[in-house]
Scaffold this motif. Structure first.
Motif, PDB file in Angstrom:
ATOM      1  N   ALA A  64       0.954  -1.188  -0.516  1.00 21.04           N
ATOM      2  CA  ALA A  64      -0.323   0.301   0.192  1.00 21.04           C
ATOM      3  C   ALA A  64       0.517   1.319   0.372  1.00 21.04           C
ATOM      4  N   LEU A  65      -0.065   2.669  -0.414  1.00 20.50           N
ATOM      5  CA  LEU A  65       1.359   3.319  -0.746  1.00 20.50           C
ATOM      6  C   LEU A  65       1.650   3.973   0.767  1.00 20.50           C
ATOM      7  N   LEU A  66       0.188   3.709   1.911  1.00 23.21           N
ATOM      8  CA  LEU A  66       1.105   4.169   3.061  1.00 23.21           C
ATOM      9  C   LEU A  66       2.472   3.657   4.008  1.00 23.21           C
ATOM     10  N   GLN A  67       1.749   2.222   3.362  1.00 20.77           N
ATOM     11  CA  GLN A  67       2.683   1.580   3.993  1.00 20.77           C
ATOM     12  C   GLN A  67       4.518   1.702   3.840  1.00 20.77           C
ATOM     13  N   LEU A  68       4.997   2.089   2.242  1.00 15.83           N
ATOM     14  CA  LEU A  68       5.955   2.179   1.836  1.00 15.83           C
ATOM     15  C   LEU A  68       6.543   3.854   2.248  1.00 15.83           C
ATOM     16  N   ARG A  69       5.543   4.699   2.014  1.00 14.98           N
ATOM     17  CA  ARG A  69       6.214   5.808   2.833  1.00 14.98           C
ATOM     18  C   ARG A  69       6.417   5.964   4.305  1.00 14.98           C
ATOM     19  N   SER A  70       5.970   5.126   4.802  1.00 12.42           N
ATOM     20  CA  SER A  70       5.869   5.380   6.104  1.00 12.42           C
ATOM     21  C   SER A  70       7.824   3.878   5.918  1.00 12.42           C
ATOM     22  N   ALA A  71       8.036   3.145   5.659  1.00 14.04           N
ATOM     23  CA  ALA A  71       9.187   2.497   5.750  1.00 14.04           C
ATOM     24  C   ALA A  71      10.709   3.402   5.540  1.00 14.04           C
ATOM     25  N   LEU A  72       9.849   4.014   4.586  1.00 19.53           N
ATOM     26  CA  LEU A  72      10.395   5.357   4.064  1.00 19.53           C
ATOM     27  C   LEU A  72      10.824   6.103   5.389  1.00 19.53           C
ATOM     28  N   LEU A  73      10.096   6.942   6.115  1.00 26.22           N
ATOM     29  CA  LEU A  73       9.579   7.661   7.184  1.00 26.22           C
ATOM     30  C   LEU A  73      10.513   7.106   8.233  1.00 26.22           C
ATOM     31  N   HIS A  74      10.446   5.796   8.700  1.00 25.68           N
ATOM     32  CA  HIS A  74      11.033   5.527   9.140  1.00 25.68           C
ATOM     33  C   HIS A  74      11.983   5.679   9.510  1.00 25.68           C
ATOM     34  N   ALA A  75      12.871   5.190   8.385  1.00 29.89           N
ATOM     35  CA  ALA A  75      14.298   5.354   7.500  1.00 29.89           C
ATOM     36  C   ALA A  75      15.264   6.196   7.978  1.00 29.89           C
ATOM     37  N   VAL A  78      10.009  11.569   1.642  1.00 32.73           N
ATOM     38  CA  VAL A  78       9.153  10.672   0.494  1.00 32.73           C
ATOM     39  C   VAL A  78       7.959  12.081   0.716  1.00 32.73           C
ATOM     40  N   SER A  79       7.462  11.916  -0.628  1.00 32.00           N
ATOM     41  CA  SER A  79       6.306  12.863  -1.736  1.00 32.00           C
ATOM     42  C   SER A  79       5.609  11.638  -2.254  1.00 32.00           C
ATOM     43  N   LEU A  80       4.537  12.228  -2.608  1.00 28.04           N
ATOM     44  CA  LEU A  80       3.582  11.951  -4.246  1.00 28.04           C
ATOM     45  C   LEU A  80       4.419  12.734  -5.081  1.00 28.04           C
ATOM     46  N   SER A  81       3.927  12.735  -6.193  1.00 30.24           N
ATOM     47  CA  SER A  81       4.250  13.386  -7.951  1.00 30.24           C
ATOM     48  C   SER A  81       2.638  13.513  -7.769  1.00 30.24           C
ATOM     49  N   HIS A  82       2.553  14.479  -9.043  1.00 33.94           N
ATOM     50  CA  HIS A  82       1.522  15.317  -9.722  1.00 33.94           C
ATOM     51  C   HIS A  82       1.269  14.612 -11.070  1.00 33.94           C
ATOM     52  N   ALA A  83       2.360  14.155 -11.229  1.00 36.18           N
ATOM     53  CA  ALA A  83       2.657  13.786 -12.288  1.00 36.18           C
ATOM     54  C   ALA A  83       2.120  11.888 -12.699  1.00 36.18           C
ATOM     55  N   CYS A  84       1.805  11.333 -11.893  1.00 34.06           N
ATOM     56  CA  CYS A  84       1.662   9.747 -11.560  1.00 34.06           C
ATOM     57  C   CYS A  84       1.103  10.077 -10.314  1.00 34.06           C
ATOM     58  N   ARG A  85      -0.174   8.204 -10.184  1.00 29.73           N
ATOM     59  CA  ARG A  85      -1.136   8.768  -8.800  1.00 29.73           C
ATOM     60  C   ARG A  85      -0.265   7.507  -8.068  1.00 29.73           C
ATOM     61  N   ASN A  86       0.904   6.527  -8.647  1.00 27.57           N
ATOM     62  CA  ASN A  86       1.039   5.926  -7.944  1.00 27.57           C
ATOM     63  C   ASN A  86       3.130   6.481  -7.250  1.00 27.57           C
ATOM     64  N   ALA A  87       3.336   7.337  -7.743  1.00 27.45           N
ATOM     65  CA  ALA A  87       4.298   7.255  -7.622  1.00 27.45           C
ATOM     66  C   ALA A  87       5.121   7.845  -6.599  1.00 27.45           C
ATOM     67  N   VAL A  88       6.502   7.779  -6.020  1.00 28.93           N
ATOM     68  CA  VAL A  88       7.026   7.757  -4.913  1.00 28.93           C
ATOM     69  C   VAL A  88       8.099   8.322  -4.922  1.00 28.93           C
ATOM     70  N   LYS A  89       8.529   9.373  -4.604  1.00 27.78           N
ATOM     71  CA  LYS A  89       9.082  10.911  -4.807  1.00 27.78           C
ATOM     72  C   LYS A  89      10.207  11.362  -3.724  1.00 27.78           C
ATOM     73  N   THR A  90      12.123  10.081  -3.599  1.00 35.17           N
ATOM     74  CA  THR A  90      12.393  10.160  -1.957  1.00 35.17           C
ATOM     75  C   THR A  90      13.105  10.206  -2.578  1.00 35.17           C
TER      76      THR A  90
END
Length: 362
Positions: free
Chosen positions: A199-210, A214-226
């Motif tokens: 899930a999006l929140l799971q991957l974002r949480s893993a990056l934040l815990h590390a 991390v942020s989204l991107s307006h150019a893609c719905r499921n993008a992970v910018k980190t």
């Protein structure tokens, strides 16, 4: 847009002075190619550009820039451009700046950059790299300008018919990491290692815990910018694969998935929900990525010669589908002339499923 998304790299170079790549980040790379081309043309006249807002939406890109004149600052343009090294196996990417600007008090010293940032093959999957660019490597947006546009929307509610989408798009842009070029995608990371998608929140949480941003991107719905390096991303995906096992016996030894998962992770990722994992635009339910208004929506076929409008691609498909295949009942084939009747060799007579009528004289 297809040219800047990697479909024709040589055409992209001839038009914009940069080589495009086929990658998950192609929409943002298209924006950076346009900005690179604008800055390159401006430099010829001792000018440089400063992006105010760069948008990739639907099937087009729009950039809003300010052009300034200044010979001293034009010298810094080389350090604003970068080459992109993109792995064809796992999709990892690295940027190599073309120049380097070193501060010396109130002045700057400009020199060529050192590199490359990668070896002959990818360190994660041992596949080759493709080289694209140069692209604009500086921020795509001016945060203060974006905030002013959002404030103007708040002051004039109902002025624009697409106001909900404008507010959602600008809110996502305001949340983007401005100093991180390009992005990864959830489906791209998971498909590389042949696992189910987190899930999006799971991957974002893993990056934040590390400890990374991390942020989204307006150019893609499921993008992970980190700002996390690729090594950290693949460590997180290895930890995810341990929680959701992958059938390694089905993977060839030379596949990117097998080579990535054969290495033990050095980072123990935590997928517990982080308090900052859910971005503000998502919590508020803004209209960030609206669905297409209808099926097969998008650019249509070009106009016919003589001013007529060509039928849509879907109508053409339905009209011509199976026209060469003879159906048992012959339904729908009477609209086509019989070739053997024209030659005088048709023996079916009235039982022929094709038309025996003479064509009207021209």
């Amino acid at each position: 847009m297809a040219v800047m998304a990697g479909n024709s790299a040589e055409t992209c170079y001839s038009k914009y002075g940069a080589v495009s790549l086929k990658g998950k980040f192609c929409h943002e790379m298209a924006l950076r190619i346009i900005l690179h081309s604008l800055d390159l043309r401006a430099n010829c006249y001792q000018r440089f550009v400063v992006p105010l807002l760069s948008v990739s939406a639907d099937f087009y890109v729009r950039v809003f820039v300010r052009v300034f004149t200044g010979q001293a600052k034009v010298k810094a343009s080389a350090s604003k451009q970068a080459l992109v090294f993109h792995c064809v196996g796992c999709g990892s990417h690295h940027l190599q700046r073309l120049g380097r600007a070193t501060s010396h008090g109130t002045s700057f010293k400009y020199s060529p950059a050192t590199g490359p940032p990668v070896g002959p093959t990818c360190e994660f999957c041992q596949q080759r790299h493709q080289v694209g660019g140069p692209v604009w490597a500086e921020p795509l947006h001016d945060p203060s300008f974006v905030e002013r546009v959002l404030a103007a929307l708040e002051r004039s509610p109902g002025r624009f018919q697409t106001e909900p989408r404008m507010r959602g798009m600008l809110s996502v842009i305001a949340e983007e990491l401005s100093d991180v070029p390009l992005y990864y995608t959830l489906d791209g990371l998971s498909s590389t290692i042949r696992s189910n998608t987190p899930a999006l929140l799971q991957l974002r949480s893993a990056l934040l815990h590390a400890g990374f941003r991390v942020s989204l991107s307006h150019a893609c719905r499921n993008a992970v910018k980190t700002d996390a390096p690729p090594a950290v991303l693949w460590d997180i995906m290895r930890c995810w694969a341990k929680l959701h096992p992958v059938k390694l016996e089905r993977l060839p030894d030379s596949s990117p998935a097998a080579r990535i998962l054969s290495v033990e992770p050095t980072l123990q990722a935590s997928f517990a929900l982080h308090e900052d994992a859910n971005p503000s635009s998502r919590r508020r339910g803004l209209k960030r990525f609206p669905e297409n208004p209808e099926a097969f929506w998008g650019p249509k076929a070009r106009a016919k010669p003589g001013g007529g409008i060509a039928p849509s691609l879907q109508e053409k498909r339905e009209r011509l589908q199976n026209k060469r295949r003879q159906r048992q009942d012959g339904a729908g084939l009477k609209q086509f002339p019989c070739k053997r009747f024209k030659e005088g060799t048709c023996t079916q007579g009235e039982q022929c499923c094709y038309s025996h009528e003479e064509p009207p004289p021209h």
